[in-house]
Design an enzyme around this catalytic site. Structure first.
Site, short mmCIF file in Angstrom:
data_model
loop_
_atom_site.label_atom_id
_atom_site.label_comp_id
_atom_site.label_asym_id
_atom_site.label_seq_id
_atom_site.Cartn_x
_atom_site.Cartn_y
_atom_site.Cartn_z
N HIS A 77 1.14 -1.13 -0.01
CA HIS A 77 0.41 0.12 0.17
C HIS A 77 0.62 0.94 -0.15
CE1 HIS A 77 -2.38 2.75 2.32
NE2 HIS A 77 -3.04 3.09 0.73
CA CA Z 1 0.73 -0.09 -4.25
#
Ligand code: CA
Ligand code: VJV
Ligand code: ZN
Length: 388
Positions: free
Chosen positions: A180
């Site tokens: 992320h």
């Molecule tokens: Ca990513």
């Protein structure tokens, strides 16, 4: 050909300082700056440097970094060494240094080098000397204002977006690293001038950094609905990823209407990565670059993760080719420095895999069409709030 006859192609610039390759996080640490040398060697073996403007980038200064990072964090980062580390135990802990983000010899140099290449690249875009600017040594998306995180110390992506915002009303950030893009998302969480979109493996207790759920779309201020997250499971394949990427990014661009795009191309989303859990091949990853390039907007291309060096080099070489509009021969050139380093990738006949094939599908695919469509629906519903 003279100016008039030459077909209007893309001007691509490549930003690299070979000094980065001498830096080591530690013998067993998964992050190997040496993969960047392998990438550059492969790019040159294919002759791609003839189709680009090549720059040996300058180091970023503390001033360059201070547009985002705290002064006391930068002071620490610039003075800490393996020798004086015991003198700064409190700061070491406070700034989140440790196993993931070790203090190594030349750390400050390393940070200045990769950030400097990003700063140079973005300036080529803002002064219109390049349409696409590439820095494979950047893309370190986890670094925070006053904290190192996940192998990242200085967030060069945030520095780039801040610079782009001086010239462009809206900037789109897309992150296809398997992790992320939390540092970039957080830095711009309170503005509606930056939309961040991250595709990543999401499993809060077991996969770093644990953030990036589908309903994490920004706080209740101007930045509301401007963080998009596409949480994935293990083993996603090429066709599924391409389907998701095109549907989602197509809708995002139509609704948000960015004036510039930053694409973080972390190579750890490939199958066979030491840390990643996806089954992507180079073709699908490169398709994302092609799709974004086709939008015809100023484009900054950055690296990121990638822990199986031979695949990182193949991928980023292919993506460099996509940027300049070249097709690579399927067979690796005979005369590449470190050719033996690519030989880990052989098929059943003892032959080397073609350049676009990492030869790995080792993770069970946990996605079905209903799940993919629920992710698209979720994004579509968030984007409806942008219509006015
Ligand atoms: Ca990513
Ligand atoms: O999962 C974590 C954090 C821990 C605590 C620290 N230990 C070492 C690992 C588990 C919870 N960190 C991740 C960080 C991933 C960063 C990805 C960066 C990027 O690709 O997104 C952008 C460049 C993690 N996963 C694997 C490791 N750390 C890891 C770190 C090591 C290691 C082996 C694995 C550090 C040193 C050594 N081995 C010797
Ligand atoms: Zn990563």
């Amino acid at each position: 050909l003279n100016e008039i006859e030459r077909p209007r192609g893309y001007t691509v610039s490549y930003h690299f300082n070979p000094e980065v390759e001498g830096h080591h996080f530690g013998k067993l640490h998964p992050m190997k700056p040496w993969r960047l040398t392998l990438t550059k060697q492969l790019v040159m073996s294919y002759g791609l440097h003839f189709a680009m403007d090549n720059y040996v980038s300058l180091k970023a200064t503390k001033e360059d970094m201070a547009v985002f990072h705290d002064r006391d964090y930068l002071e620490f980062l610039s003075k800490i060494t393996p020798e004086n580390i015991t003198t700064y135990e409190v700061d070491h802990e406070r700034f989140n240094f440790g196993e993931d983000c070790p203090v190594f010899d030349g750390l400050w140099d390393y940070c200045s080098l990769y950030s400097g290449a990003t700063v140079d690249a973005v300036r080529k875009l803002t002064n219109s000397q390049s349409d696409i600017a590439i820095n494979w040594t950047g893309g370190l998306h986890h670094a925070k204002k006053r904290e190192a995180s996940g192998f990242c110390y200085v967030n060069d992506i945030v520095l780039a977006i801040i610079e782009l915002l001086r010239f462009h009303p809206r900037v789109l950030y897309i992150d296809i690293d398997v992790h992320h893009g939390d540092g970039v998302e957080q830095a711009f969480q309170s503005t509606n001038r930056v939309m961040t979109v991250s595709f990543h493996k999401y499993e809060p207790a077991n996969f770093f950094p644990g953030t990036g759920a589908a309903d994490e779309t920004g706080p209740n201020n101007a930045g509301k609905h401007h963080s998009l997250n596409v949480p994935l499971k293990d083993g996603i394949d090429d066709d599924q990823y391409i389907y998701l990427f095109d549907e989602i990014i197509g809708r995002v661009i139509a609704s948000f209407r960015p004036a510039a795009i930053v694409l973080q191309c972390g190579a750890d989303s490939l199958g066979g990565d030491r840390l990643g859990k996806f089954n992507l091949n180079i073709r699908a990853h490169g398709h994302c670059v092609e799709f974004v390039k086709r939008q015809g907007l100023p484009l900054l291309i950055l690296g990121g993760g990638g822990y199986t060096a031979r695949n990182v080099a193949r991928l980023w070489c292919h993506e460099t080719a996509v940027c300049v509009g070249a097709n690579l021969n399927d067979e690796l050139p005979q005369h590449i420095p470190y050719r033996q380093r690519f030989e880990g990738a052989k098929n059943g006949n003892g032959k080397m895999y073609p350049v676009l094939d990492t030869g790995s599908t080792r993770h069970e695919n946990e996605h079905d069409l209903d799940y993919l469509n629920s992710l698209i629906k979720n994004v579509t519903e968030t984007l409806r709030y942008l219509e006015f």
